[in-house]
Design a protein around this motif. Structure first.
Motif, PDB file in Angstrom:
ATOM      1  N   PRO A   1     -13.200  23.635 -11.907  1.00  0.00           N
ATOM      2  CA  PRO A   1     -14.499  23.539 -11.920  1.00  0.00           C
ATOM      3  C   PRO A   1     -15.392  24.881 -12.039  1.00  0.00           C
ATOM      4  CG  PRO A   1     -13.986  22.158 -10.266  1.00  0.00           C
ATOM      5  CD  PRO A   1     -12.658  23.206 -10.668  1.00  0.00           C
ATOM      6  N   SER A   2     -14.870  25.835 -11.606  1.00  0.00           N
ATOM      7  CA  SER A   2     -15.136  27.569 -11.772  1.00  0.00           C
ATOM      8  C   SER A   2     -15.216  27.792 -13.419  1.00  0.00           C
ATOM      9  CB  SER A   2     -14.392  28.399 -10.929  1.00  0.00           C
ATOM     10  OG  SER A   2     -14.988  27.720  -9.387  1.00  0.00           O
ATOM     11  N   ALA A   3     -13.811  27.056 -13.608  1.00  0.00           N
ATOM     12  CA  ALA A   3     -13.279  27.811 -15.153  1.00  0.00           C
ATOM     13  C   ALA A   3     -14.278  27.361 -16.522  1.00  0.00           C
ATOM     14  CB  ALA A   3     -11.656  28.050 -15.225  1.00  0.00           C
ATOM     15  N   LEU A   4     -14.386  25.549 -15.573  1.00  0.00           N
ATOM     16  CA  LEU A   4     -15.355  25.295 -16.952  1.00  0.00           C
ATOM     17  C   LEU A   4     -16.706  25.637 -16.883  1.00  0.00           C
ATOM     18  CD1 LEU A   4     -15.455  22.786 -18.441  1.00  0.00           C
ATOM     19  CD2 LEU A   4     -15.910  21.216 -16.308  1.00  0.00           C
ATOM     20  N   GLY A   5     -17.190  25.922 -15.599  1.00  0.00           N
ATOM     21  CA  GLY A   5     -18.826  26.770 -15.418  1.00  0.00           C
ATOM     22  C   GLY A   5     -18.592  27.899 -16.896  1.00  0.00           C
ATOM     23  N   VAL A   6     -17.342  29.043 -16.279  1.00  0.00           N
ATOM     24  CA  VAL A   6     -17.248  30.477 -16.979  1.00  0.00           C
ATOM     25  C   VAL A   6     -17.326  29.788 -18.476  1.00  0.00           C
ATOM     26  CG1 VAL A   6     -16.202  32.168 -17.460  1.00  0.00           C
ATOM     27  CG2 VAL A   6     -16.758  31.293 -15.037  1.00  0.00           C
ATOM     28  N   ILE A   7     -16.598  29.161 -18.633  1.00  0.00           N
ATOM     29  CA  ILE A   7     -16.633  28.912 -20.331  1.00  0.00           C
ATOM     30  C   ILE A   7     -17.633  28.291 -21.120  1.00  0.00           C
ATOM     31  CG2 ILE A   7     -15.637  27.027 -22.266  1.00  0.00           C
ATOM     32  CD1 ILE A   7     -12.729  27.290 -20.342  1.00  0.00           C
ATOM     33  N   MET A   8     -18.467  27.282 -20.017  1.00  0.00           N
ATOM     34  CA  MET A   8     -19.824  26.503 -20.515  1.00  0.00           C
ATOM     35  C   MET A   8     -21.123  27.673 -20.271  1.00  0.00           C
ATOM     36  SD  MET A   8     -19.001  23.548 -21.028  1.00  0.00           S
ATOM     37  CE  MET A   8     -20.734  22.531 -20.971  1.00  0.00           C
ATOM     38  N   GLY A   9     -20.731  28.666 -19.972  1.00  0.00           N
ATOM     39  CA  GLY A   9     -22.036  29.486 -19.860  1.00  0.00           C
ATOM     40  C   GLY A   9     -21.070  30.374 -20.526  1.00  0.00           C
ATOM     41  N   VAL A  10     -20.674  30.681 -21.079  1.00  0.00           N
ATOM     42  CA  VAL A  10     -19.904  31.490 -22.130  1.00  0.00           C
ATOM     43  C   VAL A  10     -20.396  31.056 -23.235  1.00  0.00           C
ATOM     44  CG1 VAL A  10     -17.680  32.608 -23.866  1.00  0.00           C
ATOM     45  CG2 VAL A  10     -18.096  33.009 -20.947  1.00  0.00           C
ATOM     46  N   GLY A  11     -19.908  29.677 -23.420  1.00  0.00           N
ATOM     47  CA  GLY A  11     -21.006  29.021 -24.819  1.00  0.00           C
ATOM     48  C   GLY A  11     -22.059  29.196 -25.173  1.00  0.00           C
ATOM     49  N   GLY A  12     -23.000  28.924 -24.006  1.00  0.00           N
ATOM     50  CA  GLY A  12     -24.692  28.794 -23.834  1.00  0.00           C
ATOM     51  C   GLY A  12     -24.555  30.001 -24.460  1.00  0.00           C
ATOM     52  N   VAL A  13     -23.785  31.794 -24.467  1.00  0.00           N
ATOM     53  CA  VAL A  13     -24.453  32.898 -24.904  1.00  0.00           C
ATOM     54  C   VAL A  13     -24.305  32.830 -26.626  1.00  0.00           C
ATOM     55  CG1 VAL A  13     -23.773  35.178 -24.708  1.00  0.00           C
ATOM     56  CG2 VAL A  13     -23.335  34.130 -22.931  1.00  0.00           C
ATOM     57  N   GLY A  14     -23.182  31.978 -26.604  1.00  0.00           N
ATOM     58  CA  GLY A  14     -22.998  31.851 -27.938  1.00  0.00           C
ATOM     59  C   GLY A  14     -24.547  30.854 -28.947  1.00  0.00           C
ATOM     60  N   GLY A  15     -25.014  30.039 -28.296  1.00  0.00           N
ATOM     61  CA  GLY A  15     -26.211  29.308 -28.234  1.00  0.00           C
ATOM     62  C   GLY A  15     -26.983  30.471 -28.466  1.00  0.00           C
ATOM     63  N   VAL A  16     -27.532  30.793 -27.555  1.00  0.00           N
ATOM     64  CA  VAL A  16     -28.593  31.841 -27.065  1.00  0.00           C
ATOM     65  C   VAL A  16     -28.356  32.697 -28.435  1.00  0.00           C
ATOM     66  CG1 VAL A  16     -29.674  34.008 -26.326  1.00  0.00           C
ATOM     67  CG2 VAL A  16     -28.483  31.473 -24.841  1.00  0.00           C
ATOM     68  N   ALA A  17     -27.947  33.508 -29.266  1.00  0.00           N
ATOM     69  CA  ALA A  17     -27.217  33.821 -30.365  1.00  0.00           C
ATOM     70  C   ALA A  17     -27.317  33.871 -31.116  1.00  0.00           C
ATOM     71  CB  ALA A  17     -25.882  35.108 -29.926  1.00  0.00           C
ATOM     72  N   GLY A  18     -27.454  32.222 -31.864  1.00  0.00           N
ATOM     73  CA  GLY A  18     -27.057  31.822 -32.565  1.00  0.00           C
ATOM     74  C   GLY A  18     -28.855  31.158 -33.075  1.00  0.00           C
ATOM     75  N   ALA A  19     -29.623  31.173 -32.027  1.00  0.00           N
ATOM     76  CA  ALA A  19     -31.091  30.835 -31.803  1.00  0.00           C
ATOM     77  C   ALA A  19     -31.785  32.495 -32.301  1.00  0.00           C
ATOM     78  CB  ALA A  19     -31.375  30.922 -30.369  1.00  0.00           C
ATOM     79  N   LEU A  20     -31.399  33.280 -32.135  1.00  0.00           N
ATOM     80  CA  LEU A  20     -31.699  34.613 -32.352  1.00  0.00           C
ATOM     81  C   LEU A  20     -31.468  35.347 -33.990  1.00  0.00           C
ATOM     82  CD1 LEU A  20     -31.072  36.874 -28.499  1.00  0.00           C
ATOM     83  CD2 LEU A  20     -33.600  35.756 -29.610  1.00  0.00           C
ATOM     84  N   LEU A  21     -30.483  34.470 -34.352  1.00  0.00           N
ATOM     85  CA  LEU A  21     -30.170  34.995 -35.774  1.00  0.00           C
ATOM     86  C   LEU A  21     -30.299  33.723 -36.633  1.00  0.00           C
ATOM     87  CD1 LEU A  21     -26.567  37.360 -34.407  1.00  0.00           C
ATOM     88  CD2 LEU A  21     -29.289  37.463 -34.929  1.00  0.00           C
TER      89      LEU A  21
END
Length: 186
Positions: free
Chosen positions: A19-39
């Motif tokens: 579950p921790s690995a899944l949390g990290v995967i989802m967190g990295v994905g969230g960073v991609g979403g924030v970058a997409g919003a900014l750009l």
């Protein structure tokens, strides 16, 4: 029937991910979403509003391929995190572009209704989609169900490619958009 669903159908078990690995995967994905919003604005200015929307829809089914191929191990977890970051980057840039276009072409009196209809259709479909996927997992397996979902994600892409959106580079000016009309009361 609950016992017939083996641990093998659990995606985390198949990937050997905690579950921790899944949390990290989802967190990295969230960073991609924030970058997409900014750009999003820069991307739409560079490649066009229509292509930005289409790329977002095209990336989504492609992003399912690594998930379908993934196996246990850190290498696959990194691939899945990077893929999710890319998918959420383009999904967010596409969604931002869609809303911007909708606001530009929709008469101000109808913008709330247009956004509400869009949100209702997309968010309202999620429980039905989840229930359908859950049923398919019982009949097929996790990977086959994910493959069906990825194939279904091609439908909106085909519709967009057949529409005028594909050639739209800029959001049309308000004057170029015909005014909306209220229906006469019945």
């Amino acid at each position: 029937m609950g016992d017939t669903v083996s641990a093998e159908t659990n995606l985390l078990d198949r990937l050997g991910a905690s579950p921790s690995a899944l949390g990290v995967i989802m967190g990295v994905g969230g960073v991609g979403g924030v970058a997409g919003a900014l750009l999003a604005t820069r991307i739409a200015d560079r490649i066009g509003i229509g292509p930005t929307i289409i790329v977002g829809f095209a990336i989504s089914p492609l992003a399912q391929v690594p998930l379908l191929c993934a196996g246990p191990g850190l290498r696959w977890q990194i691939v899945l995190a990077a893929t999710l970051a890319g998918q959420l980057f383009w999904s967010t840039a596409s969604g931002t572009s869609q809303r911007s276009l909708r606001q530009a072409v929709c008469d101000p009196a109808f913008q709330g209704r247009a956004q509400s209809a869009s949100t209702t259709l997309t968010a309202g479909a999620r429980p039905l989609t989840a229930a359908t996927a859950g049923g398919l997992v019982l009949v097929l397996d996790v990977r086959a169900t994910l493959a069906v979902g990825a194939l279904l994600q091609i439908v909106p892409l085909v519709l967009l490619l057949a529409s005028p959106i594909r050639t739209m580079r800029q959001i049309p000016a308000r004057e170029a958009v015909p005014p909306a009309r209220e229906r006469a009361p019945s």
